[in-house]
Design a protein around this motif. Structure first.
Motif, PDB file in Angstrom:
ATOM      1  N   LEU A 200      -8.284  11.389  -9.371  1.00 33.65           N
ATOM      2  CA  LEU A 200      -7.225  11.585  -8.735  1.00 33.65           C
ATOM      3  C   LEU A 200      -6.024  11.846  -9.515  1.00 33.65           C
ATOM      4  N   HIS A 201      -5.147  12.553  -8.716  1.00 29.31           N
ATOM      5  CA  HIS A 201      -3.503  13.306  -9.275  1.00 29.31           C
ATOM      6  C   HIS A 201      -2.872  12.869  -9.025  1.00 29.31           C
ATOM      7  N   LEU A 202      -1.883  12.429  -8.900  1.00 25.55           N
ATOM      8  CA  LEU A 202      -0.997  12.210  -8.711  1.00 25.55           C
ATOM      9  C   LEU A 202       0.203  13.763  -8.676  1.00 25.55           C
ATOM     10  N   VAL A 203       0.772  14.483  -7.263  1.00 31.98           N
ATOM     11  CA  VAL A 203       1.210  15.511  -7.991  1.00 31.98           C
ATOM     12  C   VAL A 203       2.450  15.352  -5.663  1.00 31.98           C
ATOM     13  N   GLY A 204       4.231  14.796  -7.020  1.00 31.55           N
ATOM     14  CA  GLY A 204       4.431  14.991  -6.142  1.00 31.55           C
ATOM     15  C   GLY A 204       4.265  13.616  -5.428  1.00 31.55           C
ATOM     16  N   SER A 205       3.945  13.208  -4.160  1.00 31.40           N
ATOM     17  CA  SER A 205       3.753  12.379  -3.108  1.00 31.40           C
ATOM     18  C   SER A 205       2.444  12.622  -3.056  1.00 31.40           C
ATOM     19  N   GLN A 206       1.240  13.417  -3.350  1.00 29.51           N
ATOM     20  CA  GLN A 206       0.273  13.683  -2.815  1.00 29.51           C
ATOM     21  C   GLN A 206      -0.707  13.476  -3.827  1.00 29.51           C
ATOM     22  N   LEU A 207      -2.065  12.753  -3.438  1.00 29.52           N
ATOM     23  CA  LEU A 207      -3.183  12.685  -4.308  1.00 29.52           C
ATOM     24  C   LEU A 207      -4.508  14.403  -3.857  1.00 29.52           C
ATOM     25  N   SER A 208      -3.978  14.355  -5.139  1.00 24.47           N
ATOM     26  CA  SER A 208      -5.090  16.347  -5.080  1.00 24.47           C
ATOM     27  C   SER A 208      -6.293  15.682  -5.246  1.00 24.47           C
ATOM     28  N   ASN A 209      -7.066  16.126  -4.593  1.00 23.19           N
ATOM     29  CA  ASN A 209      -8.979  15.916  -5.443  1.00 23.19           C
ATOM     30  C   ASN A 209      -9.375  14.875  -4.155  1.00 23.19           C
ATOM     31  N   LEU A 210      -8.524  14.358  -2.948  1.00 26.68           N
ATOM     32  CA  LEU A 210      -8.869  12.805  -2.253  1.00 26.68           C
ATOM     33  C   LEU A 210      -9.631  13.459  -1.526  1.00 26.68           C
ATOM     34  N   ASP A 211     -10.499  14.755  -0.727  1.00 28.62           N
ATOM     35  CA  ASP A 211     -11.586  14.861  -0.415  1.00 28.62           C
ATOM     36  C   ASP A 211     -12.247  14.956  -0.411  1.00 28.62           C
TER      37      ASP A 211
ATOM     38  N   LEU B 233       0.880  -1.591   0.103  1.00 31.15           N
ATOM     39  CA  LEU B 233      -0.180  -0.012  -0.343  1.00 31.15           C
ATOM     40  C   LEU B 233       0.409   1.163  -0.134  1.00 31.15           C
ATOM     41  N   PHE B 234       0.383   2.367  -0.746  1.00 27.74           N
ATOM     42  CA  PHE B 234       1.127   3.836  -0.155  1.00 27.74           C
ATOM     43  C   PHE B 234      -0.266   4.729   0.675  1.00 27.74           C
ATOM     44  N   GLY B 235       1.257   5.876   1.052  1.00 27.35           N
ATOM     45  CA  GLY B 235       0.621   6.601   1.835  1.00 27.35           C
ATOM     46  C   GLY B 235       1.467   6.669   2.850  1.00 27.35           C
ATOM     47  N   PRO B 236       1.205   7.501   4.423  1.00 29.16           N
ATOM     48  CA  PRO B 236      -0.270   7.348   4.509  1.00 29.16           C
ATOM     49  C   PRO B 236      -0.434   9.030   3.954  1.00 29.16           C
ATOM     50  N   TYR B 237      -2.010   8.727   3.455  1.00 24.86           N
ATOM     51  CA  TYR B 237      -2.430  10.082   2.628  1.00 24.86           C
ATOM     52  C   TYR B 237      -3.476  10.956   3.962  1.00 24.86           C
ATOM     53  N   TYR B 238      -3.966  11.849   4.078  1.00 22.87           N
ATOM     54  CA  TYR B 238      -4.787  12.922   5.359  1.00 22.87           C
ATOM     55  C   TYR B 238      -5.536  13.272   4.288  1.00 22.87           C
ATOM     56  N   THR B 239      -7.172  13.251   5.042  1.00 19.01           N
ATOM     57  CA  THR B 239      -8.373  13.548   4.067  1.00 19.01           C
ATOM     58  C   THR B 239      -9.582  14.005   5.599  1.00 19.01           C
ATOM     59  N   MET B 240     -10.202  14.851   5.056  1.00 21.33           N
ATOM     60  CA  MET B 240     -11.085  15.942   6.320  1.00 21.33           C
ATOM     61  C   MET B 240     -12.758  15.165   5.941  1.00 21.33           C
TER      62      MET B 240
ATOM     63  N   PRO C 237     -16.109  17.723  10.729  1.00 24.44           N
ATOM     64  CA  PRO C 237     -15.270  17.057  10.291  1.00 24.44           C
ATOM     65  C   PRO C 237     -13.697  16.021  10.355  1.00 24.44           C
ATOM     66  N   VAL C 238     -12.756  15.578  10.346  1.00 21.67           N
ATOM     67  CA  VAL C 238     -12.229  14.818  11.655  1.00 21.67           C
ATOM     68  C   VAL C 238     -11.593  14.209  11.277  1.00 21.67           C
ATOM     69  N   LYS C 239      -9.799  14.466  11.025  1.00 23.61           N
ATOM     70  CA  LYS C 239      -8.955  13.866  10.009  1.00 23.61           C
ATOM     71  C   LYS C 239      -8.641  12.146  10.094  1.00 23.61           C
ATOM     72  N   ILE C 240      -8.476  11.842   8.525  1.00 23.56           N
ATOM     73  CA  ILE C 240      -7.836  10.477   9.369  1.00 23.56           C
ATOM     74  C   ILE C 240      -6.796  10.202   7.793  1.00 23.56           C
ATOM     75  N   GLU C 241      -6.254   9.345   7.978  1.00 19.36           N
ATOM     76  CA  GLU C 241      -4.786   8.265   7.603  1.00 19.36           C
ATOM     77  C   GLU C 241      -5.603   7.483   6.226  1.00 19.36           C
ATOM     78  N   LEU C 242      -4.667   7.350   4.915  1.00 18.90           N
ATOM     79  CA  LEU C 242      -5.774   6.905   4.199  1.00 18.90           C
ATOM     80  C   LEU C 242      -4.529   5.985   3.639  1.00 18.90           C
ATOM     81  N   TRP C 243      -4.504   4.614   3.038  1.00 23.81           N
ATOM     82  CA  TRP C 243      -4.401   3.445   2.294  1.00 23.81           C
ATOM     83  C   TRP C 243      -4.600   3.152   1.120  1.00 23.81           C
TER      84      TRP C 243
END
Length: 229
Positions: free
Chosen positions: A166-177, A121-128, A148-154
């Protein structure tokens, strides 16, 4: 008159105070050793951070003629600063920072529900996310809050790749929330679990997980639409 003149002459002019001689304090051996030690430390630090390519005379920008054209030649210090700044931003772009205020989730793909112990899995990514709307109970226990609370995602790389918008920008995924809220509201037509992101072609409101589509032998086109084989 003579008496007055003699009395006035008798009053002597005040003499200027003698100048004090400057005293030079002798430095003891301990102070000399400390000075030498500090000087050596400063020299070591300067050598460590000094660029090998920077010349002492190369401190100011200037015009330089190259192939018959005048071009601006920046100083070595300027080039070194730009290089270090670029390296800093590139390292920051491709590194992730752990966010302690986020709710820790299970090491499971947030889309297909498959554990990361089977596939990486890749991550963690963080979303609200707002627990009142939808909460992925398969990832973490639902918090007893209304904001709303923040949660980590894999995520699996393939699941994120084939998920629309979903678009990868560097090491982050845009428009994830907003997209995760949409994916979690969709049920896979094969395994009947939430998190389906791939649209089935010619079937309205029908979605599947990427691994489920693979297991059924379906093929995906470049528009992330599922085509029956």
């Amino acid at each position: 008159m003579e008496d007055s003149e003699s009395s006035s002459n008798a009053i002597a002019k005040p003499k200027a105070p003698p100048r004090k001689k400057k005293r030079f304090r002798k430095k003891n051996a301990g102070e000399d050793e400390e000075y030498i030690e500090n000087k050596n430390v400063a020299k070591t630090i300067n050598q460590r951070f000094k660029s090998k390519n920077v010349k002492k005379q190369d401190e100011t920008p200037m015009f330089e003629v190259r192939n018959g054209k005048a071009v601006v030649k920046n100083s070595g210090n300027h080039e070194m600063t730009v290089s270090r700044t670029l390296d800093y931003h590139m390292n920051k772009l491709f590194q992730w920072e752990e966010q302690a205020d986020a709710i820790e989730s299970a090491y499971t793909c947030a889309l297909c529900h498959i554990s990361g112990f089977k596939r990486e899995l890749f991550g963690p990514y963080y979303t609200m996310h707002n627990p009142a709307k939808y909460w992925p109970t398969f990832l973490a226990k639902k918090p007893n809050v209304k904001k709303p609370v923040k949660i980590e995602l894999w995520l699996h790389g393939t699941c994120a790749l084939w998920a629309p918008n979903l678009h990868l920008v560097g090491s982050q995924l845009s428009n994830l929330d907003p997209q995760m809220d949409i994916f979690w509201s969709q049920t896979c037509s094969i395994c009947r679990k939430s998190g389906a992101s791939v649209v089935v072609q010619n079937k309205k409101n029908t979605f599947v997980h990427y691994p489920c589509a693979q297991s059924k032998g379906y093929k995906l086109d470049e528009h992330t639409l599922l085509c029956n084989s």
